[in-house]
Scaffold this motif. Sequence first.
Motif, PDB file in Angstrom:
ATOM      1  N   CYS A   1       0.851  -1.191   0.000  1.00 61.92           N
ATOM      2  CA  CYS A   1       0.000   0.000   0.000  1.00 61.92           C
ATOM      3  C   CYS A   1       0.889   1.244   0.000  1.00 61.92           C
ATOM      4  O   CYS A   1       1.791   1.364   0.819  1.00 61.92           O
ATOM      5  CB  CYS A   1      -0.886  -0.004   1.244  1.00 61.92           C
ATOM      6  SG  CYS A   1      -1.773   1.540   1.509  1.00 61.92           S
TER       7      CYS A   1
ATOM      8  N   CYS B   1       0.083   3.182   3.745  1.00 58.23           N
ATOM      9  CA  CYS B   1       0.505   2.672   5.052  1.00 58.23           C
ATOM     10  C   CYS B   1       1.565   1.570   4.940  1.00 58.23           C
ATOM     11  O   CYS B   1       2.012   1.038   5.958  1.00 58.23           O
ATOM     12  CB  CYS B   1      -0.703   2.168   5.837  1.00 58.23           C
ATOM     13  SG  CYS B   1      -1.347   0.596   5.235  1.00 58.23           S
TER      14      CYS B   1
ATOM     15  N   CYS C   1      -6.173  -1.602  -0.063  1.00 61.62           N
ATOM     16  CA  CYS C   1      -5.411  -2.014   1.111  1.00 61.62           C
ATOM     17  C   CYS C   1      -6.393  -2.535   2.160  1.00 61.62           C
ATOM     18  O   CYS C   1      -7.375  -1.877   2.479  1.00 61.62           O
ATOM     19  CB  CYS C   1      -4.635  -0.815   1.655  1.00 61.62           C
ATOM     20  SG  CYS C   1      -3.764  -1.177   3.183  1.00 61.62           S
TER      21      CYS C   1
ATOM     22  N   CYS D   1      -5.553  -0.299   5.796  1.00 62.01           N
ATOM     23  CA  CYS D   1      -6.098   1.049   5.983  1.00 62.01           C
ATOM     24  C   CYS D   1      -7.375   1.254   5.173  1.00 62.01           C
ATOM     25  O   CYS D   1      -7.968   2.328   5.217  1.00 62.01           O
ATOM     26  CB  CYS D   1      -5.051   2.118   5.649  1.00 62.01           C
ATOM     27  SG  CYS D   1      -4.681   2.280   3.897  1.00 62.01           S
TER      28      CYS D   1
HETATM   29 ZN   LIG Z   1      -2.851   0.953   3.435  1.00 64.87          ZN
END
Ligand SMILES: [Zn+2]
Lengths: 160, 248
Positions: A122, A125, A147, A150
Amino acid sequence: MNDLVTRARHAAETVVDPEIPVLTIADLGVLRDVHMAGDTVEVTITPTYSGCPAMNMIALEIGLALDRAGIPDARVRTILSPAWTTDWLTDTGRRKLTEYGIAPPIPGSSRRALFGEQTVPCPRCRSIDTRQLAEFASTSCKALWQCQACREPFDYFKCH
Amino acid sequence: MTGSIQVNETPLVLYTLRRADDALVLGHRLSEWCGHAPSLEEDMALANIGLDLLGQARALYSYAAELEAAGHDEDGYAYLRDAPQYRNLLLLEQPNGDFAHTMARQFLYSAFADPYWRAMTRCADPTLAAVAAKSEKESAYHLRHSSEWMIRLGDGTEESRRRAQTAVDTLWPYTGEMFEPEDMGIDPATLRPEWARTVTDILSQATLTQPANTWMHRGGRIGRHTEHLGPMLAVMQHLQRSHPGARW
Ligand SMILES: [Zn+2]
C-alpha cells in the motif's frame, strides 16, 4: 550547438505526463533523446502503451516548452524501438509515484499467476495486506487495488 | 459518400494489414461495450483493452502506409476499405453477444496473440519487431484478464457456466483459422501447441468442456467475411464516408 541541445533538453525535461502530473516525461523514461537533426532540434519520445492517448498531448507540450525556451521550430518524433518498459522509470519517479498515492511497478510481475497473485505494498501505510479490485483502472497503465489494513483503494502502476 | 481506396498488397503490406485488421476489428468490437458493460470496472477494462488494440492497429497501419508509399494513411486503411478488403480473422468480427461471449472471444484470441507477438519480436523487420515488443506486453494482460473471467464464469453459477460453455462452443469453429499458413512471417502452426496448452489449462480450471476440432470456418485472411463485418464497418466508417476528411 551543444548549448542549444542542452537548453532544449532542460525544457523537454519539464514536460509532465498529463495523466500523472507529478511525473515528468524524463522520470517516466518516455523522453528518449534530444539532439540535432541537421539544423533542427529533434526530440524523440516513446509511448508507454500502444494506445496511450497522452502521447499527442505530450508531443504538443514538448513543442510548447521548447518554444518558450526560444526554440520554436523543434521537431518531436515518436519511436517504438526499443519498447518502453517500466524499468526505465527513474528512482525519483518511483518515489514521486508513491508519494502521489500510486504504487510503483514491481519488476517482472506481468506474467505472474492468475487472479493478481502478487504482492503490492500500500503506498499509504506500506501494508502488504492488499488485493486487486480490477486489472484495468482509470488508465490502461494502472490496476485498481485496495489495502485491507487502511481500507484505502489505490492505483498500481502495472509492470510492462 | 466517399469511395474506397485500392491497396497494392505486396506480401509485406498484406502481412502488416492482417495484423492491423485483427487489432482494429477486435478493438472496435470492445469499444461497443463502452457504457454497457456489466460493471464499471469491466467497462473500463474493455475500453482499455480496446485502446491497446487500437494503438497496435495504428502503428501497423502507419507502417503499411510507409511500405505502400501510395499516399494512404492509417485513417484510409481503417475507414476507406470495404469488408472484402479487410484481412482479419473471422473470430474477431463476431458480435459481442453477452459478456461470456465477449470474454471467450478475447480469451481464444489472446491465447494466440500473446505467443504470436512474442515470436514476432524476433522478426528481422525492425518496425514489426518494435510493434510486437509493445504489443506482447499488452497481450499478457489481455490474456490474464480474459483467463480469469473464463474461470470465474465457467466455475461460477449455473447460468454463467451455461453462457460460458455456449460461448466457447459457438466460437470454437472460428479458432482453426488462426493457424492457417501464410506466405511470409511466422508460421502460425508452430504456435498451436502453446495455444492448445493455455486453452486446455484454463478451460479445465473453468470446468468447461473443450469442444472437438471438427469443421472450421476460414476466409477472413483473404477477405471472405461473415455477415457481421459489413454492418460493423458501416457504423465505424459512417462519419468518414459521409464527411470525408472530418477531424475532431
Ligand atoms: Zn494501506
